[in-house]
Scaffold this active site. Sequence first.
Site, mmCIF file in Angstrom:
data_model
loop_
_atom_site.group_PDB
_atom_site.id
_atom_site.type_symbol
_atom_site.label_atom_id
_atom_site.label_comp_id
_atom_site.label_asym_id
_atom_site.label_seq_id
_atom_site.Cartn_x
_atom_site.Cartn_y
_atom_site.Cartn_z
ATOM 1 N N ASP A 44 17.954 26.234 24.013
ATOM 2 C CA ASP A 44 16.962 26.261 24.963
ATOM 3 C C ASP A 44 17.376 26.933 26.462
ATOM 4 O O ASP A 44 18.413 26.590 26.769
ATOM 5 C CB ASP A 44 16.496 24.907 25.345
ATOM 6 N N ASP A 45 16.761 28.052 26.779
ATOM 7 C CA ASP A 45 16.978 28.446 28.085
ATOM 8 C C ASP A 45 18.443 29.175 28.282
ATOM 9 O O ASP A 45 18.886 29.221 29.306
ATOM 10 C CB ASP A 45 17.217 27.324 29.265
ATOM 11 N N CYS A 83 8.618 27.932 26.749
ATOM 12 C CA CYS A 83 9.209 27.127 25.743
ATOM 13 C C CYS A 83 8.164 27.119 24.467
ATOM 14 O O CYS A 83 8.406 27.637 23.347
ATOM 15 C CB CYS A 83 9.687 25.879 25.955
ATOM 16 N N HIS A 139 8.083 22.835 20.845
ATOM 17 C CA HIS A 139 8.145 22.268 22.063
ATOM 18 C C HIS A 139 7.312 20.847 21.847
ATOM 19 O O HIS A 139 7.767 19.929 22.443
ATOM 20 C CB HIS A 139 7.331 22.992 23.098
ATOM 21 N N ASP A 310 15.318 30.561 22.605
ATOM 22 C CA ASP A 310 14.005 30.900 22.779
ATOM 23 C C ASP A 310 13.690 31.775 23.991
ATOM 24 O O ASP A 310 12.621 32.466 23.891
ATOM 25 C CB ASP A 310 13.134 29.330 22.998
ATOM 26 N N HIS A 311 14.380 31.834 25.009
ATOM 27 C CA HIS A 311 14.149 32.947 26.151
ATOM 28 C C HIS A 311 15.133 32.862 26.983
ATOM 29 O O HIS A 311 16.287 32.001 26.791
ATOM 30 C CB HIS A 311 12.975 32.794 26.968
#
Length: 483
Positions: A44-45, A83, A139, A310-311
């Site tokens: 995540d992130d 997300c 999510h 995810d990004h």
Amino acid sequence: MAKFNYIAALSMLVLTACSSSKVKADLSATQTKEPVNVLVFLVDDLRSDLGVYGHKHVKSPSIDKLAAEGVKFSNAYAQQAICGPSRVSIMTGLRPETTGLYTIRRDGRLRPNQPDVVSMPQLFKENGYKTISIGKVYHSVTDDQENWSTHIKKLDNFYANAENAKTRFAYEAGDVDDKFYKDGKVAADAINTLKQLKDDKFLMFVGFSKPHLPFNVPKKYWDLYDREQFSVPSRDKPDNMYRLALTKWGELRMYGGIPQKGDVDDELTKTLIHAYYASVSYMDAQVGRVMDAVDEMGLRDNTMIVFMSDHGYKLGEYGAWNKHTNMELDTKVPLIISRELSHDNRQTGKTSEALVENIDIFPSVTQAAGLPTPNIDGKSLLTVTDHPEMPFKKAAYSLFNRGKIMGVTVTDGLWRYTEWRDAKTQEIKNTELYNHTTSNVATANVADDKQYAEIKERLKALLHEKFPQDAPSFYEKRHVINN
């Protein structure tokens, strides 16, 4: 960054269409070896700030080792920098404009919007695989729950310090062991589950939350860094940036100690950057624990490993934080694919500069497992993992919604072109063109500069291939190509 020589890509294997009612595979025609397991680390992130990606400070030995055992992609992109929609896109191989999911609100969940979509765990489960979700995968904890053989969602002990817990602080260096915080528990659950799967074929997603806020990790990972080694990035916004291109980064402002208005000062910026990279190193250690278990159990011979985010993320660039934009920092992601040891043409320690997207993971893992792939938006990357020097796509696409305005964006790996459109009529309200030949940080929107007119028109043509102006409203319910 060297320019790409766009030549015709090698022909991809024809993917077999399948319906959502039943997706059984004829494994005998596609597999002669032991069935391939798939293990995906979904983080995540995480931006591409890792040792193997050339970051001069971050310590990520476990991920670096995984890259040495496979192919690192230097131009991988998420389809939306938030997300919920990003993870639905990954798990279905469908772009957000296909699913129609653009938010993390309750209406942004998978099944209520697209009841007939064929998801990755659904496909694998219906073909005899054990499907395991541990940690944060979707999510929403209830998304696709019926298609996981094992579904373990961990709650976090956010804070070791009682005072921090009262104020919901943005970071913490707890004098605790790894298992106190969530990702340590996720790694332990993954290891215990792997022990139960030694005789089964499986698809396992291990969802690590860090480096997502709050940056709460054991002190020993903070101690890997000296906060003074971090520099404060420029807070300057790109010249002529569109007014909706950035956000007010409210996600960070939810935490104690963060100013509710204005910029984060230099000292707090350094602390937050320190906290982010401590979180990266903590997450990296958990990846290492799981990979050690895979090796010790003798599972590596027939297990394909994917490491992805995810990004991306902003750490004070433009005076902004978090994700939630179409900017390069938010859409670009790390991606590593390490084929099973038994794979005949396994490549190790290689870097691919091919343009790839997160939606390409679904068809890649299904092809590796010898399963039929639905008619989805993504394309299998397995030819590239076997031949890392080859090109793949002409462009990578993302989007971000601002209510009545939708930003759609394209990159060729060197330049990024964005159109801000009326979400209902597709009328173009504003355009942006950013030069990323030397940096992921944009300095000026040159969309109106005649010097770059040819580049703009080339990228505009690429963008309109995926986002034609005669397309229906972005919020109109669309036909899903799985149906």
